[in-house]
Design a protein around this motif. Sequence first.
Motif, short mmCIF file in Angstrom:
data_model
loop_
_atom_site.label_atom_id
_atom_site.label_comp_id
_atom_site.label_asym_id
_atom_site.label_seq_id
_atom_site.Cartn_x
_atom_site.Cartn_y
_atom_site.Cartn_z
N ALA A 229 -36.68 -25.18 115.97
CA ALA A 229 -35.46 -24.71 116.63
C ALA A 229 -35.47 -23.19 116.78
O ALA A 229 -35.97 -22.46 115.92
N GLU A 230 -34.90 -22.71 117.89
CA GLU A 230 -34.87 -21.28 118.18
C GLU A 230 -33.85 -20.56 117.28
O GLU A 230 -32.69 -20.98 117.19
N PRO A 231 -34.26 -19.48 116.63
CA PRO A 231 -33.35 -18.75 115.72
C PRO A 231 -32.09 -18.24 116.43
O PRO A 231 -31.00 -18.26 115.83
N ASP A 232 -32.21 -17.78 117.66
CA ASP A 232 -31.04 -17.26 118.38
C ASP A 232 -30.02 -18.36 118.63
O ASP A 232 -28.80 -18.15 118.48
N LYS A 233 -30.49 -19.53 119.02
CA LYS A 233 -29.58 -20.64 119.25
C LYS A 233 -28.92 -21.06 117.94
O LYS A 233 -27.73 -21.38 117.90
N LYS A 234 -29.67 -21.03 116.87
CA LYS A 234 -29.13 -21.37 115.57
C LYS A 234 -27.99 -20.42 115.19
O LYS A 234 -26.93 -20.86 114.74
N ALA A 235 -28.18 -19.14 115.40
CA ALA A 235 -27.15 -18.16 115.06
C ALA A 235 -25.90 -18.35 115.90
O ALA A 235 -24.77 -18.27 115.40
N ASP A 236 -26.07 -18.65 117.19
CA ASP A 236 -24.92 -18.86 118.07
C ASP A 236 -24.11 -20.08 117.64
O ASP A 236 -22.88 -20.05 117.65
N LEU A 237 -24.79 -21.16 117.27
CA LEU A 237 -24.09 -22.38 116.88
C LEU A 237 -23.39 -22.22 115.53
O LEU A 237 -22.31 -22.76 115.32
N GLU A 238 -24.00 -21.45 114.65
CA GLU A 238 -23.35 -21.18 113.36
C GLU A 238 -22.09 -20.34 113.56
O GLU A 238 -21.08 -20.56 112.89
N LYS A 239 -22.12 -19.41 114.51
CA LYS A 239 -20.93 -18.63 114.83
C LYS A 239 -19.82 -19.52 115.39
O LYS A 239 -18.64 -19.26 115.21
N ALA A 240 -20.23 -20.59 116.09
CA ALA A 240 -19.26 -21.54 116.66
C ALA A 240 -18.68 -22.48 115.61
O ALA A 240 -17.82 -23.31 115.92
N GLY A 241 -19.16 -22.39 114.37
CA GLY A 241 -18.60 -23.19 113.28
C GLY A 241 -19.46 -24.34 112.82
O GLY A 241 -19.09 -25.05 111.89
N ALA A 242 -20.61 -24.56 113.45
CA ALA A 242 -21.49 -25.66 113.04
C ALA A 242 -22.29 -25.26 111.80
O ALA A 242 -22.61 -24.09 111.60
N ARG A 243 -22.58 -26.25 110.99
CA ARG A 243 -23.47 -26.05 109.85
C ARG A 243 -24.84 -26.61 110.24
O ARG A 243 -24.93 -27.72 110.77
N ILE A 244 -25.88 -25.86 110.02
CA ILE A 244 -27.21 -26.28 110.46
C ILE A 244 -28.13 -26.43 109.26
O ILE A 244 -28.19 -25.55 108.39
N ILE A 245 -28.80 -27.57 109.19
CA ILE A 245 -29.81 -27.77 108.16
C ILE A 245 -31.13 -28.11 108.84
O ILE A 245 -31.15 -28.75 109.90
N GLU A 246 -32.20 -27.64 108.26
CA GLU A 246 -33.54 -27.90 108.81
C GLU A 246 -34.24 -28.96 107.97
O GLU A 246 -34.18 -28.93 106.74
N VAL A 247 -34.86 -29.91 108.66
CA VAL A 247 -35.53 -31.03 108.01
C VAL A 247 -36.93 -31.16 108.63
O VAL A 247 -37.09 -30.93 109.83
N PRO A 248 -37.94 -31.52 107.85
CA PRO A 248 -39.28 -31.70 108.42
C PRO A 248 -39.30 -32.77 109.51
O PRO A 248 -38.44 -33.66 109.57
N LEU A 249 -40.28 -32.68 110.39
CA LEU A 249 -40.45 -33.66 111.46
C LEU A 249 -41.50 -34.69 111.08
O LEU A 249 -42.41 -34.42 110.30
N ASN A 250 -41.34 -35.87 111.66
CA ASN A 250 -42.31 -36.95 111.51
C ASN A 250 -42.54 -37.52 112.91
O ASN A 250 -41.64 -38.09 113.50
N ASN A 251 -43.75 -37.33 113.44
CA ASN A 251 -44.04 -37.72 114.83
C ASN A 251 -43.07 -37.06 115.80
O ASN A 251 -42.54 -37.70 116.71
N ALA B 241 -24.89 -28.57 123.78
CA ALA B 241 -24.09 -27.63 124.57
C ALA B 241 -22.97 -27.05 123.71
O ALA B 241 -22.38 -27.75 122.89
N ALA B 242 -22.67 -25.78 123.91
CA ALA B 242 -21.66 -25.12 123.10
C ALA B 242 -20.27 -25.72 123.30
O ALA B 242 -19.42 -25.62 122.42
N HIS B 243 -20.04 -26.37 124.45
CA HIS B 243 -18.73 -26.95 124.73
C HIS B 243 -18.63 -28.42 124.33
O HIS B 243 -17.63 -29.07 124.64
N ALA B 244 -19.63 -28.97 123.65
CA ALA B 244 -19.59 -30.37 123.24
C ALA B 244 -18.38 -30.61 122.34
O ALA B 244 -18.00 -29.76 121.52
N ARG B 245 -17.75 -31.77 122.49
CA ARG B 245 -16.52 -32.06 121.74
C ARG B 245 -16.71 -31.99 120.23
O ARG B 245 -15.80 -31.59 119.51
N VAL B 246 -17.87 -32.40 119.75
CA VAL B 246 -18.08 -32.39 118.30
C VAL B 246 -18.03 -30.97 117.73
O VAL B 246 -17.83 -30.80 116.52
#
Length: 300
Positions: free
Chosen positions: A184-206, A162-167
């Motif tokens: 992950a959805e590109p639009d959500k990624k862009a919104d969270l980056e605007k909010a100051g979060a740094r996002i990294i993508e990592v492969p999935l396992n199961n 959530a965009a209002h999460a304390r972290v």
Amino acid sequence: ETDVTLEPCNHTGRTPPCAAAILKAGISRVVVAMPDPNPHVAGGGSEYLKQNGLKVTTGVCEQQARRQNEAFLKYVTTGLPFVIAKCATTLDGRIATRTGDSKWVTGEAARRHVHRVRHAVDAIMVGINTVRMDNPSLTTRLDDRRVKDPIRIILDTRLSIAAHARVLQQDSDADTILVAGPVAEPDKKADLEKAGARIIEVPLNNRRIDLAALVQQLGAMEISSILIEGGSRVLGSAFQAGIVDKVQFFYAPKVLGGDDGIPICSGPGPELMNRSVPIKDISVLRFDDDILIEGYVENR
């Protein structure tokens, strides 16, 4: 005379050579607890000091120094962060009730010790479920000293935070990193980056974040130590991925008395007891009525 836990460096890195500073200060004798294990260091600091007429004694309290420098030793020799798995649990092995209530399993003294650990590590890691249930700040709070916040790492495969999460709202010098999968959805990624979060993508396992791949990426980002604070899926996945170096399990004198609370680890475990994760070099500390069992994962 001066005492050091780690051999004085004889190279220019982030700081000038320590060995040269010792010579300049006019020190005549140096007591070194342990040699510098950095394979990239050109030339030994102790040898340089000896060649310049100083008396150098090595190996004094070396085992204690290795414990004190344990995160540095892991990182400098492998490029991977030193990982601590921490939990606070009842005597019957539950970190929260069936509703997710975990405030508070342990008492104030134990929680204060956890903040001292947070102050010492580079990063703290939790899963998105912990953020949803507890809405934590993941900062360091100590009244008796100036503190350093760890980097906050949130495992959030689909960026559902959530965009209002304390972290995401902290006034802190430390970054908040969201670890997502390629789904992950590109639009959500862009919104969270605007909010100051740094996002990294990592492969999935199961369908979960591949933690072995993640720690390699975090090591490349010069994150040398991580405190995993849960929840149960993250702790279970961390042990299964083999990334844990040290455990800190706090046991409170409480019993939930049911089988529907949240366990320390969740997910599939081994079929046989001889495939469990062995812990060695155990120490036991007491914080008021809470007990900390601390130890190191035995490499097999």
